[in-house]
Enzyme design. Structure first.
Site, PDB file in Angstrom:
ATOM      1  N   CYS A  37      37.558  29.341  75.801  1.00 59.01           N
ATOM      2  CA  CYS A  37      36.127  29.299  76.162  1.00 59.01           C
ATOM      3  C   CYS A  37      35.860  28.182  77.157  1.00 59.01           C
ATOM      4  O   CYS A  37      34.830  28.160  77.813  1.00 59.01           O
ATOM      5  CB  CYS A  37      35.239  29.180  74.930  1.00 59.01           C
ATOM      6  SG  CYS A  37      35.449  27.671  73.997  1.00 59.01           S
ATOM      7  N   GLN A  43      37.967  23.617  66.112  1.00 62.25           N
ATOM      8  CA  GLN A  43      39.220  22.889  65.890  1.00 62.25           C
ATOM      9  C   GLN A  43      39.057  21.742  64.896  1.00 62.25           C
ATOM     10  O   GLN A  43      39.953  21.454  64.098  1.00 62.25           O
ATOM     11  CB  GLN A  43      39.744  22.353  67.238  1.00 62.25           C
ATOM     12  CG  GLN A  43      41.130  21.740  67.116  1.00 62.25           C
ATOM     13  CD  GLN A  43      41.670  21.260  68.445  1.00 62.25           C
ATOM     14  OE1 GLN A  43      41.412  21.876  69.478  1.00 62.25           O
ATOM     15  NE2 GLN A  43      42.409  20.173  68.441  1.00 62.25           N
ATOM     16  N   CYS A  49      37.634  30.650  68.607  1.00 62.44           N
ATOM     17  CA  CYS A  49      36.479  29.775  68.428  1.00 62.44           C
ATOM     18  C   CYS A  49      35.286  30.604  67.952  1.00 62.44           C
ATOM     19  O   CYS A  49      35.078  31.727  68.383  1.00 62.44           O
ATOM     20  CB  CYS A  49      36.166  29.003  69.696  1.00 62.44           C
ATOM     21  SG  CYS A  49      35.062  29.828  70.825  1.00 62.44           S
ATOM     22  N   GLU A  50      34.555  29.991  67.054  1.00 55.28           N
ATOM     23  CA  GLU A  50      33.447  30.735  66.452  1.00 55.28           C
ATOM     24  C   GLU A  50      32.238  30.833  67.379  1.00 55.28           C
ATOM     25  O   GLU A  50      31.322  31.588  67.102  1.00 55.28           O
ATOM     26  CB  GLU A  50      33.051  30.102  65.116  1.00 55.28           C
ATOM     27  CG  GLU A  50      32.448  28.727  65.209  1.00 55.28           C
ATOM     28  CD  GLU A  50      32.177  28.142  63.833  1.00 55.28           C
ATOM     29  OE1 GLU A  50      32.825  28.573  62.870  1.00 55.28           O
ATOM     30  OE2 GLU A  50      31.311  27.259  63.738  1.00 55.28           O
ATOM     31  N   HIS A  51      32.243  30.072  68.454  1.00 51.94           N
ATOM     32  CA  HIS A  51      31.089  30.117  69.353  1.00 51.94           C
ATOM     33  C   HIS A  51      31.205  31.218  70.404  1.00 51.94           C
ATOM     34  O   HIS A  51      30.200  31.757  70.854  1.00 51.94           O
ATOM     35  CB  HIS A  51      30.908  28.758  70.041  1.00 51.94           C
ATOM     36  CG  HIS A  51      30.705  27.648  69.067  1.00 51.94           C
ATOM     37  ND1 HIS A  51      31.370  26.454  69.135  1.00 51.94           N
ATOM     38  CD2 HIS A  51      29.931  27.582  67.956  1.00 51.94           C
ATOM     39  CE1 HIS A  51      31.004  25.682  68.120  1.00 51.94           C
ATOM     40  NE2 HIS A  51      30.143  26.350  67.388  1.00 51.94           N
ATOM     41  N   HIS A  52      32.442  31.517  70.816  1.00 52.25           N
ATOM     42  CA  HIS A  52      32.643  32.530  71.867  1.00 52.25           C
ATOM     43  C   HIS A  52      33.615  33.620  71.445  1.00 52.25           C
ATOM     44  O   HIS A  52      33.863  34.542  72.207  1.00 52.25           O
ATOM     45  CB  HIS A  52      33.177  31.861  73.146  1.00 52.25           C
ATOM     46  CG  HIS A  52      32.298  30.768  73.660  1.00 52.25           C
ATOM     47  ND1 HIS A  52      32.456  29.448  73.284  1.00 52.25           N
ATOM     48  CD2 HIS A  52      31.230  30.806  74.502  1.00 52.25           C
ATOM     49  CE1 HIS A  52      31.526  28.711  73.881  1.00 52.25           C
ATOM     50  NE2 HIS A  52      30.770  29.511  74.613  1.00 52.25           N
ATOM     51  N   HIS A  55      41.356  25.701  74.619  1.00 52.84           N
ATOM     52  CA  HIS A  55      40.281  26.614  74.218  1.00 52.84           C
ATOM     53  C   HIS A  55      39.927  27.498  75.400  1.00 52.84           C
ATOM     54  O   HIS A  55      39.470  26.997  76.432  1.00 52.84           O
ATOM     55  CB  HIS A  55      39.057  25.804  73.787  1.00 52.84           C
ATOM     56  CG  HIS A  55      39.285  25.010  72.535  1.00 52.84           C
ATOM     57  ND1 HIS A  55      38.534  25.187  71.395  1.00 52.84           N
ATOM     58  CD2 HIS A  55      40.203  24.065  72.240  1.00 52.84           C
ATOM     59  CE1 HIS A  55      38.973  24.369  70.455  1.00 52.84           C
ATOM     60  NE2 HIS A  55      39.981  23.667  70.938  1.00 52.84           N
TER      61      HIS A  55
HETATM   62 ZN   LIG Z   1      34.082  28.398  72.279  1.00 53.18          ZN
END
Ligand SMILES: [Zn+2]
Length: 207
Positions: free
Chosen positions: A168, A138, A97-100, A166
């Site tokens: 995260c 996703q 995931c690009e956020h975490h 996920h």
């Molecule tokens: Zn994430």
């Protein structure tokens, strides 16, 4: 992207991950992260970790070296008039995931309704991996796979359904192991024709 920001020239000098060389800036950054979390990057067990982490990330993100559409370039026209759904089911994949930058582990079902030609079945999985081995969300992964097949294979319909967990969400934050997220994208006949959509969902084992 960030070339105008001070201190970010690193992005211009770091060799491409396609090369075997792992730049010191990368291993230094990982050592900094280890130190920041509270451990000692010079202790024996961690001494080679930055290099291993860098190599692992090169692998996780090798989709950036890939051109997914290229996998659809070779098609087969001798299909004996076959014009029913082609489905590749339960394709395991992993992404981040690009956020975490945390793992996304899932399975994808990819189907298309051919028009005149088909592709080698492994190519659908290659398209998926080409987009999955990047920093992703996703929803976008689902859309990119479907759009790529729609645009380059030009079938009558495309259906992509992805179920994934996920890390995260399962290993941090709300910490809810076992939760999966489902996303789907239906195009052409699978979007416009209810019977076709139902048929593909049945083949995917989703209804
Ligand atoms: Zn994430």
């Amino acid at each position: 992207m960030s070339e105008s920001l001070p201190g970010t020239s690193v992005t211009e000098t770091v060799p491409s991950p396609a090369s075997d060389e792992i730049p010191d800036e990368v291993t230094d950054a990982i050592r900094t992260l280890i130190r920041w979390t509270g451990d000692d990057p010079t202790r024996e067990g961690l001494v080679d970790t930055p290099r291993r982490v860098a190599k692992a990330w090169r692998e996780y993100c090798q989709g950036y070296q890939d051109e997914p559409a290229a996998h659809l370039a070779r098609v087969f026209e001798e299909v004996g008039g076959y014009d029913e759904i082609v489905l590749l089911k339960d394709i395991p994949f992993q992404s981040h995931c690009e956020h975490h930058m945390a793992p996304i582990i899932g399975r994808a079902h990819i189907a298309y309704l051919p028009k005149d030609h088909v592709v080698g079945i492994s190519k659908l999985a290659r398209v998926l991996h080409g987009f999955a081995r990047r920093l992703q969300v996703q929803e976008r992964l689902t859309a990119e796979v479907a759009d790529c097949i729609w645009k380059h294979l030009k079938p009558q319909g495309v259906a992509v359904v992805i179920d994934a967990t996920h890390a995260c969400m399962t290993a941090r934050g709300v910490c809810t192991p076992g939760v999966t997220m489902r996303t789907s994208r239906m195009m052409g006949a699978f979007r416009d024709d209810e019977r076709s959509r139902l048929e593909v969902m049945k083949l995917m084992g989703l209804v």
